[in-house]
Enzyme design. Structure first.
Site, PDB file in Angstrom:
ATOM      1  N   GLY A 197       5.482  -4.837  -7.993  1.00 61.79           N
ATOM      2  CA  GLY A 197       4.533  -5.158  -6.938  1.00 61.79           C
ATOM      3  C   GLY A 197       5.016  -6.117  -5.872  1.00 61.79           C
ATOM      4  O   GLY A 197       4.207  -6.768  -5.212  1.00 61.79           O
ATOM      5  N   HIS A 235      10.394   3.782   1.201  1.00 57.27           N
ATOM      6  CA  HIS A 235      11.516   4.291   0.399  1.00 57.27           C
ATOM      7  C   HIS A 235      12.737   3.416   0.686  1.00 57.27           C
ATOM      8  O   HIS A 235      13.025   3.117   1.853  1.00 57.27           O
ATOM      9  CB  HIS A 235      11.808   5.760   0.749  1.00 57.27           C
ATOM     10  CG  HIS A 235      12.922   6.342  -0.061  1.00 57.27           C
ATOM     11  ND1 HIS A 235      12.756   6.704  -1.382  1.00 57.27           N
ATOM     12  CD2 HIS A 235      14.214   6.562   0.241  1.00 57.27           C
ATOM     13  CE1 HIS A 235      13.925   7.150  -1.849  1.00 57.27           C
ATOM     14  NE2 HIS A 235      14.822   7.064  -0.886  1.00 57.27           N
TER      15      HIS A 235
HETATM   16  C1  GRF Z   1      11.300  -0.881  -4.641  1.00 56.89           C
HETATM   17  O1  GRF Z   1      12.676  -0.624  -4.657  1.00 56.89           O
HETATM   18  C2  GRF Z   1      10.654   0.015  -3.605  1.00 56.89           C
HETATM   19  O2  GRF Z   1      11.505   0.338  -2.546  1.00 56.89           O
HETATM   20  C3  GRF Z   1      10.393   1.246  -4.366  1.00 56.89           C
HETATM   21  O3  GRF Z   1       9.938   0.769  -5.631  1.00 56.89           O
HETATM   22  C4  GRF Z   1      10.681  -0.422  -5.957  1.00 56.89           C
HETATM   23  C5  GRF Z   1       9.775  -1.443  -6.610  1.00 56.89           C
HETATM   24  O4  GRF Z   1       8.903  -1.943  -5.654  1.00 56.89           O
HETATM   25  N1  GRF Z   1       9.422   2.061  -3.651  1.00 56.89           N
HETATM   26  P1  GRF Z   1       7.788  -3.070  -6.007  1.00 56.89           P
HETATM   27  O5  GRF Z   1       8.496  -4.347  -6.321  1.00 56.89           O
HETATM   28  O6  GRF Z   1       6.997  -2.570  -7.214  1.00 56.89           O
HETATM   29  O7  GRF Z   1       6.972  -3.147  -4.753  1.00 56.89           O
END
Ligand code: GRF
Length: 203
Positions: free
Chosen positions: A12, A110
């Site tokens: 998150g 992404h």
């Molecule tokens: C990150 O690398 C994001 O780019 C991808 O999911 C990963 C985790 O993101 N979409 P988060 O820390 O859960 O926001």
């Protein structure tokens, strides 16, 4: 006021960037009303609760048929009057029912410069491993609209990030998050809130 739902699956950090950006007034015509996690272990749920945002789990594992999962997600969103959906580290594929319910109103972040290193199987650290394996000197992040093709929707924003000698997938992921993801996603949400708010008030 544009009602925003953020869909999550993991730590998150992108959600946290949105929470912090909203508190800083980055999108005054939008409000994060709901965080929906695809699994109960997502730390993103704790971040939502700490920020006083409704946090629910619609567990992907609880649905044998993907179409039933899609319907559960649509119901959770529409019953709360959600206008804009943000996928922030959301790892489940959303099917036609969700996309049709929110045409051009689902955003995804992404962690590469699409069309490089994207599509089925490219998520999380795998994206950065692929960039390092290929030997690219520049990577980055992309915010795009979601359609039925994984990472295939219209590109809205991109930001380049240098790959440094000695980078591991972990160090590269962190840099891409800090320098690109956490900046782009709030910017894209602000753009869509302006568009949707303008549409509803005829501005
Ligand atoms: C990150 O690398 C994001 O780019 C991808 O999911 C990963 C985790 O993101 N979409 P988060 O820390 O859960 O926001």
């Amino acid at each position: 006021m544009v009602k925003i739902a953020v869909l999550v699956s993991g730590g998150g950090t992108n959600l946290q960037a949105l929470i912090d950006a909203q508190a800083a007034g980055a999108f005054p015509n939008g409000n994060i009303e709901l965080v929906l996690a695809s699994n109960a272990k997502a730390y993103a749920l704790e971040r939502a609760r700490a920020a006083g945002i409704e946090a629910i789990v619609v567990s992907r594992k609880s649905y044998e048929d993907p179409a039933d999962y899609d319907q559960a997600v649509v119901q959770a969103l529409q019953s709360r009057g959600i206008d804009l959906v943000v996928l922030a580290g959301f790892l489940s594929i959303l099917g036609k029912a969700v996309i049709d319910a929110y045409p051009d109103r689902i955003l995804n972040i992404h962690p590469s410069l699409i069309p490089s290193f994207c599509g089925a199987g490219f998520y999380g650290l795998r994206v950065h491993q692929a960039a390092l394996d290929y030997g690219v000197k520049v990577t980055g992040a992309t915010v795009h609209l979601v359609n039925e093709i994984p990472d295939g929707g219209k590109i809205l924003l991109q930001k380049a990030v240098d790959v440094l000698p000695g980078d591991t997938p972990e160090t590269l992921q962190r840099r891409v998050m800090e320098q690109a993801e956490w900046k782009l996603l709030p910017q894209a949400v602000a753009m869509l809130c302006d568009q949707l708010d303008g549409a509803s008030t005829g501005k």
